[in-house]
Design a protein around this motif. Structure first.
Motif, PDB file in Angstrom:
ATOM      1  N   UNK A  89       5.781  -3.434 -14.771  1.00 26.25           N
ATOM      2  CA  UNK A  89       5.496  -2.886 -16.103  1.00 26.25           C
ATOM      3  C   UNK A  89       4.034  -3.056 -16.517  1.00 26.25           C
ATOM      4  N   UNK A  90       3.421  -4.157 -16.121  1.00 25.93           N
ATOM      5  CA  UNK A  90       2.005  -4.349 -16.447  1.00 25.93           C
ATOM      6  C   UNK A  90       1.130  -3.394 -15.643  1.00 25.93           C
ATOM      7  N   UNK A  91       1.494  -3.154 -14.384  1.00 25.70           N
ATOM      8  CA  UNK A  91       0.754  -2.171 -13.594  1.00 25.70           C
ATOM      9  C   UNK A  91       0.835  -0.790 -14.236  1.00 25.70           C
ATOM     10  N   UNK A  92       2.006  -0.416 -14.727  1.00 27.73           N
ATOM     11  CA  UNK A  92       2.156   0.872 -15.422  1.00 27.73           C
ATOM     12  C   UNK A  92       1.250   0.919 -16.650  1.00 27.73           C
ATOM     13  N   UNK A  93       1.214  -0.177 -17.399  1.00 31.25           N
ATOM     14  CA  UNK A  93       0.382  -0.213 -18.608  1.00 31.25           C
ATOM     15  C   UNK A  93      -1.098  -0.059 -18.266  1.00 31.25           C
ATOM     16  N   UNK A  94      -1.489  -0.557 -17.096  1.00 32.92           N
ATOM     17  CA  UNK A  94      -2.881  -0.443 -16.666  1.00 32.92           C
ATOM     18  C   UNK A  94      -3.201   0.917 -16.077  1.00 32.92           C
ATOM     19  N   UNK A  95      -2.185   1.772 -15.914  1.00 33.48           N
ATOM     20  CA  UNK A  95      -2.413   3.132 -15.420  1.00 33.48           C
ATOM     21  C   UNK A  95      -2.019   3.364 -13.977  1.00 33.48           C
ATOM     22  N   UNK A  96      -1.418   2.387 -13.326  1.00 35.08           N
ATOM     23  CA  UNK A  96      -1.010   2.557 -11.930  1.00 35.08           C
ATOM     24  C   UNK A  96       0.273   3.386 -11.838  1.00 35.08           C
ATOM     25  N   UNK A  97       0.380   4.150 -10.779  1.00 37.24           N
ATOM     26  CA  UNK A  97       1.612   4.860 -10.442  1.00 37.24           C
ATOM     27  C   UNK A  97       2.062   4.383  -9.062  1.00 37.24           C
ATOM     28  N   UNK A  98       3.298   4.674  -8.727  1.00 41.28           N
ATOM     29  CA  UNK A  98       3.819   4.272  -7.426  1.00 41.28           C
ATOM     30  C   UNK A  98       5.026   3.379  -7.582  1.00 41.28           C
ATOM     31  N   UNK A  99       5.523   2.873  -6.466  1.00 46.68           N
ATOM     32  CA  UNK A  99       6.702   2.017  -6.479  1.00 46.68           C
ATOM     33  C   UNK A  99       6.738   1.219  -5.194  1.00 46.68           C
ATOM     34  N   UNK A 100       7.704   0.301  -5.115  1.00 41.95           N
ATOM     35  CA  UNK A 100       7.829  -0.507  -3.911  1.00 41.95           C
ATOM     36  C   UNK A 100       6.657  -1.449  -3.751  1.00 41.95           C
ATOM     37  N   UNK A 101       5.972  -1.317  -2.626  1.00 37.76           N
ATOM     38  CA  UNK A 101       4.848  -2.214  -2.339  1.00 37.76           C
ATOM     39  C   UNK A 101       3.502  -1.610  -2.704  1.00 37.76           C
ATOM     40  N   UNK A 102       3.416  -0.277  -2.887  1.00 40.49           N
ATOM     41  CA  UNK A 102       2.122   0.392  -3.010  1.00 40.49           C
ATOM     42  C   UNK A 102       1.979   1.079  -4.366  1.00 40.49           C
ATOM     43  N   UNK A 103       0.847   0.828  -5.031  1.00 32.69           N
ATOM     44  CA  UNK A 103       0.577   1.409  -6.346  1.00 32.69           C
ATOM     45  C   UNK A 103      -0.845   1.965  -6.367  1.00 32.69           C
ATOM     46  N   UNK A 104      -1.020   3.098  -7.056  1.00 33.57           N
ATOM     47  CA  UNK A 104      -2.287   3.814  -7.059  1.00 33.57           C
ATOM     48  C   UNK A 104      -2.816   3.940  -8.473  1.00 33.57           C
ATOM     49  N   UNK A 105      -4.134   3.778  -8.589  1.00 32.62           N
ATOM     50  CA  UNK A 105      -4.816   3.939  -9.883  1.00 32.62           C
ATOM     51  C   UNK A 105      -5.846   5.058  -9.753  1.00 32.62           C
ATOM     52  N   UNK A 106      -5.645   6.150 -10.502  1.00 34.99           N
ATOM     53  CA  UNK A 106      -6.584   7.264 -10.542  1.00 34.99           C
ATOM     54  C   UNK A 106      -7.197   7.295 -11.927  1.00 34.99           C
ATOM     55  N   UNK A 107      -8.488   7.024 -12.006  1.00 34.99           N
ATOM     56  CA  UNK A 107      -9.163   7.007 -13.296  1.00 34.99           C
ATOM     57  C   UNK A 107     -10.512   7.684 -13.161  1.00 34.99           C
ATOM     58  N   UNK A 108     -10.637   8.887 -13.705  1.00 34.19           N
ATOM     59  CA  UNK A 108     -11.876   9.637 -13.568  1.00 34.19           C
ATOM     60  C   UNK A 108     -12.159   9.936 -12.110  1.00 34.19           C
ATOM     61  N   UNK A 109     -13.342   9.546 -11.659  1.00 31.73           N
ATOM     62  CA  UNK A 109     -13.716   9.793 -10.268  1.00 31.73           C
ATOM     63  C   UNK A 109     -13.310   8.659  -9.340  1.00 31.73           C
ATOM     64  N   UNK A 110     -12.634   7.655  -9.875  1.00 33.12           N
ATOM     65  CA  UNK A 110     -12.278   6.498  -9.073  1.00 33.12           C
ATOM     66  C   UNK A 110     -10.799   6.539  -8.675  1.00 33.12           C
ATOM     67  N   UNK A 111     -10.537   6.192  -7.425  1.00 33.33           N
ATOM     68  CA  UNK A 111      -9.184   6.137  -6.902  1.00 33.33           C
ATOM     69  C   UNK A 111      -9.018   4.831  -6.140  1.00 33.33           C
ATOM     70  N   UNK A 112      -8.022   4.048  -6.537  1.00 32.01           N
ATOM     71  CA  UNK A 112      -7.805   2.766  -5.873  1.00 32.01           C
ATOM     72  C   UNK A 112      -6.334   2.501  -5.656  1.00 32.01           C
ATOM     73  N   UNK A 113      -6.027   1.601  -4.746  1.00 30.47           N
ATOM     74  CA  UNK A 113      -4.644   1.238  -4.464  1.00 30.47           C
ATOM     75  C   UNK A 113      -4.508  -0.281  -4.394  1.00 30.47           C
ATOM     76  N   UNK A 114      -3.313  -0.740  -4.732  1.00 26.58           N
ATOM     77  CA  UNK A 114      -2.922  -2.134  -4.527  1.00 26.58           C
ATOM     78  C   UNK A 114      -1.632  -2.114  -3.723  1.00 26.58           C
ATOM     79  N   UNK A 115      -1.632  -2.813  -2.608  1.00 29.14           N
ATOM     80  CA  UNK A 115      -0.448  -2.867  -1.755  1.00 29.14           C
ATOM     81  C   UNK A 115      -0.059  -4.334  -1.541  1.00 29.14           C
ATOM     82  N   UNK A 116       1.152  -4.680  -1.953  1.00 31.91           N
ATOM     83  CA  UNK A 116       1.621  -6.058  -1.853  1.00 31.91           C
ATOM     84  C   UNK A 116       2.131  -6.337  -0.441  1.00 31.91           C
TER      85      UNK A 116
END
Length: 226
Positions: A89-116
């Motif tokens: 839920x905190x990842x969603x609040x920060x703007x991340x999408x995805x599920x399971x182990x991998x989540x993606x953040x698209x903000x302007x020209x920046x694209x990042x991922x967090x994988x647990x």
């Protein structure tokens, strides 16, 4: 009377030092309320999981080696619940999408991922995990979350069966919110990744384009290879 986690941890640590001598390196890793006793997981710092458990009688202060029966939610259950109810839920609040182990953040020209990532040696009693952070930018980089948030060190978090994990979730969220997200957005430099110079990056691309164009012209002039 042993009435706080701190005094319970101190009692177990004193017991460990007498049992193994202080230079053996055994330390208290986690303490939890077990009703009439305090439960503790002990082991050497940097090891994968606790070597054994101990318990402290709240009234007498007597410490004994403890046995943790595999009854109730496992550490894997605790990890899954922590991620589902607190971290995601905190990842969603920060703007991340995805599920399971991998989540993606698209903000302007920046694209990042967090994988647990979980350790391969996880057990019913303990789960050890970390996260890998990457950013698609002009420099492109990948780093462990701990190297961004814990003084450049590769940090792994631990969840124990039957032990509270609120502090684990809070520390993980702080690492993501205050360190990983700013690095993905380019507001701070990740470890060992220099700031990208757009002019240099542009020059490099022009040079690569020129080499590619020259190879294409040479192949066209010489005809296709047999």
């Amino acid at each position: 009377m042993i009435d706080t986690e701190e005094t319970a941890a101190a009692a177990v640590q004193s017991w460990l030092d007498r049992l193994y001598e202080s230079n053996a390196g055994f330390r208290v890793k986690a303490v939890a309320d077990g009703g009439q006793v305090w439960r503790a997981v002990t082991g050497k710092p940097g090891t994968h999981l606790g070597e054994f458990c101990a318990q402290v009688d709240k009234v007498t202060g007597v410490v004994q080696a403890g046995f943790v029966p595999q009854i109730g939610p496992s550490a894997r259950d605790g990890y899954s619940r922590m991620m589902r109810t607190t971290v995601v839920p905190e990842l969603r609040r920060l703007g991340f999408t995805g599920s399971g182990r991998r989540f993606t953040l698209q903000t302007g020209k920046y694209l990042g991922t967090i994988e647990f990532q979980q350790s391969q040696g996880n057990t019913w009693m303990g789960v050890r995990f970390t996260a890998n952070v990457s950013a698609a930018s002009s420099s492109g980089w990948t780093a462990r979350l701990g190297s961004l948030s814990h003084h450049g060190c590769d940090h792994w978090w631990s969840v124990w069966a039957g032990f509270p994990n609120d502090d684990v979730a809070a520390d993980l969220i702080t690492a993501i919110r205050d360190h990983a997200v700013p690095a993905i957005k380019g507001e701070r430099n990740p470890p060992d990744v220099p700031t990208a110079d757009l002019n240099v990056a542009s020059l490099g691309q022009r040079m690569r384009d020129a080499v590619s164009h020259g190879l294409h012209r040479r192949r066209s002039r010489n005809g296709p290879r047999p």
